[in-house]
Enzyme design. Structure first.
Site, PDB file in Angstrom:
ATOM      1  N   LYS A 175     -15.885 -14.717  -4.036  1.00 25.77           N
ATOM      2  CA  LYS A 175     -15.067 -15.540  -3.125  1.00 25.77           C
ATOM      3  C   LYS A 175     -13.955 -14.640  -2.582  1.00 25.77           C
ATOM      4  CE  LYS A 175     -11.605 -17.624  -2.610  1.00 25.77           C
ATOM      5  NZ  LYS A 175     -10.623 -17.272  -1.535  1.00 25.77           N
ATOM      6  N   GLU A 250      -5.470  -8.660 -11.619  1.00 25.70           N
ATOM      7  CA  GLU A 250      -4.680  -7.552 -11.079  1.00 25.70           C
ATOM      8  C   GLU A 250      -3.653  -8.207 -10.174  1.00 25.70           C
ATOM      9  OE1 GLU A 250      -3.405  -4.347 -11.248  1.00 25.70           O
ATOM     10  OE2 GLU A 250      -5.400  -4.464 -12.175  1.00 25.70           O
ATOM     11  N   CYS A 284      -0.401  -3.766  -3.319  1.00 25.56           N
ATOM     12  CA  CYS A 284       0.260  -4.026  -4.594  1.00 25.56           C
ATOM     13  C   CYS A 284       0.896  -2.748  -5.113  1.00 25.56           C
ATOM     14  CB  CYS A 284      -0.688  -4.664  -5.597  1.00 25.56           C
ATOM     15  SG  CYS A 284      -2.154  -3.732  -5.859  1.00 25.56           S
ATOM     16  N   GLU A 385       8.525  -9.268  -5.429  1.00 30.22           N
ATOM     17  CA  GLU A 385       7.554  -8.587  -4.570  1.00 30.22           C
ATOM     18  C   GLU A 385       7.640  -9.169  -3.151  1.00 30.22           C
ATOM     19  OE1 GLU A 385       3.259  -9.187  -5.173  1.00 30.22           O
ATOM     20  OE2 GLU A 385       3.062  -7.007  -5.042  1.00 30.22           O
TER      21      GLU A 385
HETATM   22  C1  UN1 Z   1      -3.841  -2.485  -3.869  1.00 35.70           C
HETATM   23  O1  UN1 Z   1      -2.752  -2.215  -3.371  1.00 35.70           O
HETATM   24  O2  UN1 Z   1      -4.166  -3.658  -4.037  1.00 35.70           O
HETATM   25  O3  UN1 Z   1      -3.532   3.554  -4.569  1.00 35.70           O
HETATM   26  C2  UN1 Z   1      -4.842  -1.424  -4.242  1.00 35.70           C
HETATM   27  C3  UN1 Z   1      -3.704   2.752  -3.652  1.00 35.70           C
HETATM   28  C4  UN1 Z   1      -5.096   2.296  -3.329  1.00 35.70           C
HETATM   29  C5  UN1 Z   1      -5.434   1.021  -4.001  1.00 35.70           C
HETATM   30  C6  UN1 Z   1      -4.431  -0.079  -3.789  1.00 35.70           C
HETATM   31  N1  UN1 Z   1      -6.025   3.319  -3.683  1.00 35.70           N
HETATM   32  O4  UN1 Z   1      -2.777   2.291  -3.021  1.00 35.70           O
END
Ligand code: UN1
Length: 496
Positions: A175, A250, A284, A385
């Site tokens: 999804k 995550e 993230c 965040e």
């Molecule tokens: C994310 O921000 O959800 O190192 C993943 C990084 C990428 C992965 C980010 N290779 O920013």
């Protein structure tokens, strides 16, 4: 032209029983409808889970190297289609084209990596304390997995989950975010073209709070792998507690770069620009705080401000664009709200600070790259965040204080330090309480051959991607086998 995207259940593209649709819109130009997506009704999710359950009976018995070969083929197809897919990523979620292509490259990398796991997936063989007996541990699939992914990496994050899930012998109901459903459909198509059999990988659509949650909590789902906000991840993990489902989330980050007095400042600024404004801050792993040693604070701020104010906003498909739009109106509003919060908290806007509606940008969700100075570590803009192009610059007296500031949030995904002093880098490496630490590099740039994930409220359960402690730990369970070929009853631990 808008594409019509249906559900994929048991190898067939299907209308939803509810006959409801929603649109996926280009955030750089809201008149451009990228896809018309069939929203899944509960019955569709039920059907998808049932198809995955049925397919699990045979898929788990396909030799892992054969499963790996299909992923290898998918990697080759992804390479062939990289340009078009990268452009689709940019059109559907807004990141600039080099990053759209990077998104697809990360999907390719994990496809190759997990294809190789098909011939590895190793356990242990150890000696037995008894004669004519052998002992080994093997990885076995978990079962039917619900994979729920965000919009910020429309191909990479789905691939991070789908590839290890499939090579391990699981079947999947996927999804994706409703904002990047077209990219998701493309990934699923490619995997089928590569030979993944009907029912092994199913695709449903809808919002997280209804379709996503219904799927995750479905009694016939064995494992939930989620990437998204901490609030949603914690709710899912809470609801799944006691159900026996394996869960991995995550979640958010409040990542920081430390700039020491001996740092190469130009390099640190480049890192802060890339970490803070790459993907319009919607990672993230974004660097939303820069903690700078007091003796270089003014100088750093000056170079950083100059560099940020030169960034050009626009449609990510244009070569001239440095920073694309926010993904949608809600995200734009959230980021503007945080800019207001920062101003109300008496932080100083040194550049940016508002929406950008010049020229063609009036058609999309653009916000100027924004830097706040005079930020105190306890301010909301330094703790929460933001997920947008907003960077908080914070002053620190020394390394110890800088590390305390970095560690002083509820998150723990990434931290970085710029220093020329090997001893300082060693202390930072040891003391920074994050899942990933960079030295003389920005907060983004994780590679697929090592685990990806954070501490504290950044992650729950297992890590993503490869390496020891990576995604295979999520998508397999350990089984231990003892075989006695002595032909008599042998008793472990019992004295003769
Ligand atoms: C994310 O921000 O959800 O190192 C993943 C990084 C990428 C992965 C980010 N290779 O920013």
């Amino acid at each position: 032209m808008a594409e019509i995207i249906k559900n994929l259940i048991n190898g067939k593209w299907q209308e939803s029983s509810a006959k409801e649709t929603f649109e996926s819109i280009n955030p750089a130009d809201t008149a451009d409808v990228v896809g018309i997506i069939t929203k899944s009704a509960k019955e569709d999710v039920d059907k998808a889970v049932a198809a995955a359950r049925e397919a699990f009976k045979t898929w788990r018995l396909v030799p892992a190297p054969k499963r790996g070969e299909m992923l290898f083929k998918a990697a080759e197809l992804l390479i062939k289609k990289k340009q078009g897919l990268g452009e689709l990523v940019t059109r559907e979620m807004g990141k600039v084209l080099p990053e759209g292509l990077g998104d697809v490259q990360e999907a390719i990398d994990i496809a190759y990596y997990m294809a190789g796991e098909g011939r590895r997936l190793s356990g242990e063989t150890v000696p037995s304390e008894l004669p004519d007996k052998d002992c080994k541990s093997i990885r076995v699939p978990v079962g039917v997995c619900a994979l729920i992914t965000p919009w910020n990496f429309p191909t990479a994050i789905p691939a991070w989950k789908i590839m290890p899930a499939l090579v391990s012998g699981n079947t999947v109901v996927f999804k994706p975010s409703s904002y990047t459903a077209v990219c998701a459909a493309r990934i699923v198509e490619i995997l089928h073209e590569a030979g993944i059999p009907a029912g092994v990988l199913n695709l449903v659509h809808g919002r997280g709070e209804d379709t996503g949650e219904y799927l995750a909590m479905h009694p016939d789902i064995d494992a939930i792998s989620f990437t998204g906000s901490t609030a949603v991840g914690e709710r899912l993990a809470g609801k799944a507690a006691g159900t026996g489902k394996k869960v991995s989330c995550e979640m958010g980050g409040k990542n920081a770069i430390i700039v020491m007095d001996d740092a190469n400042l130009d390099l640190a600024v480049e890192g802060a620009i890339w970490g803070g404004f790459g993907t319009t801050g919607q990672r993230c792993t974004a660097a939303s705080r820069v903690v700078v040693h007091e003796s270089v604070y003014d100088k750093f701020l000056d170079i950083f401000k100059n560099a940020a104010s030169k960034l050009k906003l626009g449609n990510g498909l244009l070569k001239t664009t440095d920073v694309g739009p926010l993904v949608n109106e809600a995200q734009m509003k959230k980021v503007l709200d945080y800019i207001k919060i920062g101003k109300d908290e008496d932080a100083t806007v040194v550049t940016g600070g508002k929406a950008y509606r010049e020229g063609d940008c009036a058609k999309g969700y653009f916000i100027e790259p924004t830097i706040f100075a005079d930020v105190k570590p306890s301010m909301r803009i330094a703790q929460e965040e933001i997920f947008g192009p907003v960077v908080c610059v914070i002053k620190a007296k020394n390394l110890e204080e800088a590390i305390n500031i970095v560690n002083g949030t509820k998150y723990g995904l990434v931290a970085s330090i710029y220093t020329q002093d090997v001893n300082k880098s060693a202390v930072a490496e040891r003391e920074l309480d994050t899942g990933i630490v960079y030295i003389n590099a920005s907060t983004i740039g994780a590679e697929v051959q090592l685990p990806f994930g954070g501490t504290k409220k950044s992650g729950f359960g297992y890590k993503e991607a490869g390496g020891r402690g990576g995604a295979l730990d999520m998508f397999t369970k350990w089984k231990v086998i003892y075989r006695d070929f002595s032909g008599k009853l042998q008793k472990a631990q019992i004295d003769k």
